[in-house]
Design a protein around this motif. Structure first.
Motif, PDB file in Angstrom:
ATOM      1  N   UNK A 105       0.822  -1.232   0.000  1.00  0.00           N
ATOM      2  CA  UNK A 105       0.000   0.000   0.000  1.00  0.00           C
ATOM      3  C   UNK A 105       0.849   1.273   0.000  1.00  0.00           C
ATOM      4  N   UNK A 106       2.165   1.113  -0.162  1.00  0.00           N
ATOM      5  CA  UNK A 106       3.060   2.286  -0.224  1.00  0.00           C
ATOM      6  C   UNK A 106       3.126   2.778  -1.673  1.00  0.00           C
ATOM      7  N   UNK A 107       3.105   4.126  -1.878  1.00  0.00           N
ATOM      8  CA  UNK A 107       3.250   4.644  -3.244  1.00  0.00           C
ATOM      9  C   UNK A 107       4.562   4.155  -3.873  1.00  0.00           C
ATOM     10  N   UNK A 108       4.494   3.643  -5.114  1.00  0.00           N
ATOM     11  CA  UNK A 108       5.665   3.105  -5.808  1.00  0.00           C
ATOM     12  C   UNK A 108       6.793   4.123  -5.870  1.00  0.00           C
ATOM     13  N   UNK A 109       6.438   5.371  -6.158  1.00  0.00           N
ATOM     14  CA  UNK A 109       7.453   6.419  -6.314  1.00  0.00           C
ATOM     15  C   UNK A 109       8.244   6.608  -5.020  1.00  0.00           C
ATOM     16  N   UNK A 110       7.560   6.458  -3.867  1.00  0.00           N
ATOM     17  CA  UNK A 110       8.255   6.600  -2.576  1.00  0.00           C
ATOM     18  C   UNK A 110       9.270   5.475  -2.379  1.00  0.00           C
ATOM     19  N   UNK A 111       8.869   4.261  -2.777  1.00  0.00           N
ATOM     20  CA  UNK A 111       9.786   3.117  -2.651  1.00  0.00           C
ATOM     21  C   UNK A 111      10.966   3.280  -3.606  1.00  0.00           C
ATOM     22  N   UNK A 112      10.679   3.753  -4.822  1.00  0.00           N
ATOM     23  CA  UNK A 112      11.753   3.956  -5.807  1.00  0.00           C
ATOM     24  C   UNK A 112      12.751   4.991  -5.297  1.00  0.00           C
ATOM     25  N   UNK A 113      12.230   6.022  -4.644  1.00  0.00           N
ATOM     26  CA  UNK A 113      13.111   7.063  -4.084  1.00  0.00           C
ATOM     27  C   UNK A 113      13.888   6.492  -2.898  1.00  0.00           C
ATOM     28  N   UNK A 114      13.174   5.715  -2.040  1.00  0.00           N
ATOM     29  CA  UNK A 114      13.809   5.154  -0.844  1.00  0.00           C
ATOM     30  C   UNK A 114      14.942   4.191  -1.228  1.00  0.00           C
ATOM     31  N   UNK A 115      14.683   3.345  -2.248  1.00  0.00           N
ATOM     32  CA  UNK A 115      15.695   2.349  -2.646  1.00  0.00           C
ATOM     33  C   UNK A 115      16.668   2.913  -3.679  1.00  0.00           C
TER      34      UNK A 115
END
Lengths: 239, 239
Positions: free
Chosen positions: B205-215
């Protein structure tokens, strides 16, 4: 070069290329006969025509191909007497340090000959211009640069595949370094000005760093500060 | 997996790998039996140990390997009901659009099993996270990303060499695009946080863009833009 007039011939050609690729995998690194055999098999008419067509979109390359311009004889000792920052010094020093000699000009009977002979005579110059040493990784960086500059050279792509597989199997610890070199060479080759046809023999006394900046063959590892100082240097030169 | 206790065995192993590579070259694209045969031949004990050692340097991966954490069952329809910006929606939409289904969890008897099963179950998630489609270029981008993340996977490197040579011979017009994908996947894989062992089923349920930025798997063109602006200044300076 092979011609591919039918699906049958194409299939035969493909199998021959794969067999030659197998031979070069099994041969010791730097086995020129195996390399030559692969080149003769894979450099088909279609791929060669496409390469000439792509290169000819650039005036410098088009002119060189039409007039079959070659570098001619090179006096290493003379170049080595030039100031250390010059292309001529860097090139001659690279050859002398590695016990290499300039390629003697060869007979050029057609466009295909010219392509091969020109790429052969500039090979060591391109090594110096893109800062590629003569290790497996350095040669792969240069091969990737050549592939990016020619864009349709089956031989260049196949040599990259060969280097990657051979290193992966024979020396896994070097595979990451080889991939770094491959990606760096490809990136620089794509961003750089087309170097095919450059008459380097008119540029020996130019500082190497200026040529690298002019042709946009800068290492990706260049720090922002170095990039900035280089940039200022270029701006100063233009004002 | 093969073990290499002697030079003789190493030589036999090498020849078997080259033979399997030849088989995969001649097989149609996506021939899973040929891929499996190559994987079984090339994934030797030494390479596998080195991969586990490198992965275990990262707490997330070390914990996943020690506890053999798997994603478990995945309900595509449930994920597809999540907001469109979430990882869950993007992942389920990718599978549904391409007629794919999640990998069913398999029996894991040892570390080698775990490595293969985890990499298999996250394959389509990584496709989404690094924006790689399922074309030959997209699969190559992902394969290069995997190679960069694992760093010592002979299979990943060999598959890259295979894709490059096969495309060069069978569809030259796609070779440049494939090299772009390979270099981009490698670059992102090197710059990204290690993704092995991430428990994606806690992140749907996390926005994909946030995960892409985080990783740190967002496409970055910073170095290119610096080089380009520098080149423009220098070209101006030299003209």
């Amino acid at each position: 070069m092979n011609t591919k007039d039918s699906a049958e011939q194409h299939s035969q050609w493909k199998m021959q290329v794969f067999e030659r690729f197998m031979q070069i995998l099994k041969a010791p690194y730097g086995d020129f006969q195996a390399i030559w055999n692969l080149a003769n098999a894979i450099n088909d008419e279609a791929g060669f025509r496409r390469t000439v067509e792509l290169l000819s979109a650039h005036p410098l390359a088009k002119n060189a191909i039409q007039n079959r311009l070659l570098l001619g004889a090179i006096d290493l000792q003379q170049l080595h007497a030039l100031p250390q920052e010059t292309l001529g010094y860097a090139y001659s020093d690279h050859l002398l340090r590695n016990g290499l000699t300039p390629i003697q000009s060869q007979i050029v009977e057609d466009e295909y000959d010219y392509l091969i002979v020109h790429l052969t005579e500039v090979h060591d110059i391109w090594h110096v211009v893109i800062n590629a040493d003569i290790s497996m990784a350095g040669e792969t960086k240069l091969q990737a640069f050549v592939a990016a500059q020619l864009r349709a050279s089956r031989f260049s792509f196949a040599m990259l595949a060969k280097n990657l597989l051979k290193t992966t199997v024979e020396d896994l610890d070097l595979a990451e370094q080889l991939m770094d070199a491959l990606t760096e060479g490809w990136r620089i080759g794509k961003q750089a000005q087309p170097l095919f046809g450059v008459q380097w023999n008119t540029l020996w006394d130019i500082p190497l760093i200026d040529l690298q900046a002019k042709w946009n063959v800068l290492p990706s590892t260049i720090s922002e500060s170095i990039a900035e100082s280089l940039s200022n240097k270029c701006v100063a030169a233009s004002s």
